[in-house]
Structures are given as C-alpha cells and as structure tokens.
Design an enzyme around this catalytic site. Structure first.
Site, short mmCIF file in Angstrom:
data_model
loop_
_atom_site.label_atom_id
_atom_site.label_comp_id
_atom_site.label_asym_id
_atom_site.label_seq_id
_atom_site.Cartn_x
_atom_site.Cartn_y
_atom_site.Cartn_z
N ARG A 153 -4.66 -1.94 -6.10
CA ARG A 153 -3.28 -2.00 -6.24
C ARG A 153 -3.06 -0.18 -5.69
O ARG A 153 -2.20 0.16 -4.65
CB ARG A 153 -2.96 -1.68 -7.63
CG ARG A 153 -0.68 -1.98 -7.65
CD ARG A 153 -1.10 -1.04 -9.03
NE ARG A 153 -1.15 -0.72 -10.17
CZ ARG A 153 -1.54 0.79 -10.19
NH1 ARG A 153 0.08 1.24 -9.17
NH2 ARG A 153 -1.83 1.29 -10.82
N GLU A 207 -14.32 -3.50 -23.87
CA GLU A 207 -13.11 -4.54 -22.66
C GLU A 207 -14.32 -6.24 -23.21
O GLU A 207 -15.85 -5.76 -23.61
CB GLU A 207 -13.60 -4.64 -21.41
CG GLU A 207 -12.86 -3.43 -20.63
CD GLU A 207 -11.44 -3.69 -20.79
OE1 GLU A 207 -11.45 -5.22 -21.27
OE2 GLU A 207 -10.42 -2.60 -20.43
N HIS A 251 -12.06 0.82 -22.20
CA HIS A 251 -10.87 2.07 -21.50
C HIS A 251 -10.33 3.10 -22.23
O HIS A 251 -10.43 2.13 -23.82
CB HIS A 251 -10.00 1.08 -21.07
CG HIS A 251 -9.80 0.54 -19.05
ND1 HIS A 251 -10.57 -0.76 -19.05
CD2 HIS A 251 -10.29 1.33 -18.46
CE1 HIS A 251 -10.42 -1.14 -17.81
NE2 HIS A 251 -10.14 0.91 -17.24
N CYS A 284 -12.89 0.40 -12.24
CA CYS A 284 -13.61 0.42 -13.67
C CYS A 284 -13.99 -1.21 -13.25
O CYS A 284 -15.59 -1.69 -14.50
CB CYS A 284 -12.24 0.19 -14.58
SG CYS A 284 -12.04 2.24 -14.69
N1 PCA Z 1 -10.03 3.90 -14.48
C1 PCA Z 1 -9.65 2.95 -12.96
C2 PCA Z 1 -10.79 3.43 -12.34
C3 PCA Z 1 -11.92 5.27 -12.80
C4 PCA Z 1 -10.54 5.36 -14.21
O1 PCA Z 1 -10.68 5.46 -15.15
C5 PCA Z 1 -9.84 1.80 -13.33
O2 PCA Z 1 -9.27 0.96 -14.76
O3 PCA Z 1 -10.20 0.89 -12.97
#
Ligand code: PCA
Length: 214
Positions: free
Chosen positions: A90, A80, A167, A143
């Site tokens: 959401r 990111e 991610h 996140c």
């Molecule tokens: N993904 C979510 C929150 C926890 C996770 O593993 C996100 O992308 O916000």
C-alpha cells in the site's frame, strides 16, 4: 538454555522510531531464566529483510524465532496465526519498492501457520496484565513477507526450529498528537519475554476459542 532470536524493524512510513525494534532490544536485555535471547533489527525492505533474517538465523542458530513488527492502530499485542504468499504494498518499502500481487516464493504454498503456540502466548501475555489477542492477518507488507519467508525457511531447511510473528501497537510517543492506541515499549518488551518463555515451554497449544467472525 533455549536460544531465541527476536527481530524488530527499522522505522517506516515517516515514523521516527519503530517500537518493534526498541522492544525486542529491551526484551533481550532482560531475558527470562533459561532463555538466551538475541535481538536483530531488519530493514523495512522486501527481499533485503529476508536476507538479513537468514543471516541472523545462521549467526545465532536459534531454536525459536519471534519476528516482531509495528501495527499502528492496533490496540493490543497480536500474535499472528498465518502468513500468506503475497506481497501487495500500500506504501513503498524503505527502498522504494511497491510490489503488487507478487508471490514471495513463486510456486510456494499459499500460506503457512505459525509454529508457535499462539493461544498459549496470548494467554501468557494476558496473565502478565497486558492486552493481547490472536490475529488472522499479518497484512501484505514487509511484516507478512518476513513471516512467510521465515515460515518457508523453517519448513524447507530448518524443521527443528519453531517460529512466528507478533505485531505490536504504536509507542505512546508516536501518538501524542493523534487519537490512536499505544502501549509503552517496556510493556511490549515484557509481553515479548512472556511469549518467548511460553514458546520455549509449550509444545501443544491451548485449545481455546480465539477466533474472529470477521
Ligand atoms: N511493520 C510493517 C513493516 C515493518 C513494521 O514494523 C508491517 O506490518 O508490515
């Protein structure tokens, strides 16, 4: 030795597992030479996740922090670029909270950039034979909340510490009955080791195009 804190999340959105936690734990078990890696699991809860992160940073005194979360549906490891100062849920978090358009830090900057060498990290993951790209949005769920809270903490209290967010796709066992991309936890763990090692080694990011037109 460079101290690296890795965080993953508890399962959310009805899933039985969260590959982010499985992968950071596996990555820390096989830390590359020169790195001391600690893995910590964060709750998928606005606010509480940042409290847990702050505690983990105080306990482990890392030089680099890489927070990791599941991005179900993405086909590759995404490093990111930017965290934004907004919570807009959401789905409810694990404590039932569903904030809409609330600032994470009232009065704080609109956004923070990752202080990891994101393009060098992407290049290192690809060189290890795994798919990766730069992402320009970490969403507006827990996140992004953790990424922004981390960036704010580092900018305001811990200027010598670098950090960012990655991610990861679903694990294969999460998608056996749906047509969704996945990556094994072992592969994700390998990618995270590459990212940690690259972050420890590289101070000036690569100047290569990884942008998006949309
Ligand atoms: N993904 C979510 C929150 C926890 C996770 O593993 C996100 O992308 O916000």
């Amino acid at each position: 030795m460079t101290r690296v804190l890795l965080t993953g999340f508890e399962p959310f959105d009805g899933e039985a597992t969260n590959p982010s936690w499985q992968a950071v734990r596996a990555a820390a078990d096989g830390a590359p030479a020169g790195l001391e890696m600690t893995a910590v699991e964060l709750p998928c809860v606005y606010g509480a996740a940042l409290t847990a992160l702050r505690t983990a940073i105080a306990d482990t005194r890392p030089e680099i922090v890489v927070c990791v979360g599941q991005a179900g549906g993405r086909p590759d490891i995404t490093v990111e670029r930017v965290a934004i100062n907004i919570d807009d849920a959401r789905i409810p978090d694990a404590a039932g909270a569903e904030p809409v358009d609330e600032a994470i830090v009232p009065g704080g900057p609109a956004a923070y950039f990752s202080t990891l060498p994101i393009k060098a990290c992407v290049a290192a993951v690809r060189a290890a034979g795994l798919p990766a790209s730069v992402s320009n949005t970490a969403g507006t769920f827990v996140c992004n909340h953790v990424f922004y809270g981390l960036a704010h903490l580092l900018a305001t209290e811990l200027p010598g510490v670098r950090g960012g967010f990655v991610h990861v796709p679903y694990a294969p066992e999460q998608v056996v009955d749906r047509a969704q991309p996945s990556l094994s936890v072992a592969s994700v763990a390998r990618a995270l080791r590459e990212i940690a090692a690259t972050a420890a080694r590289v101070r000036t990011d690569l100047r290569v195009a990884e942008g998006a037109t949309h």
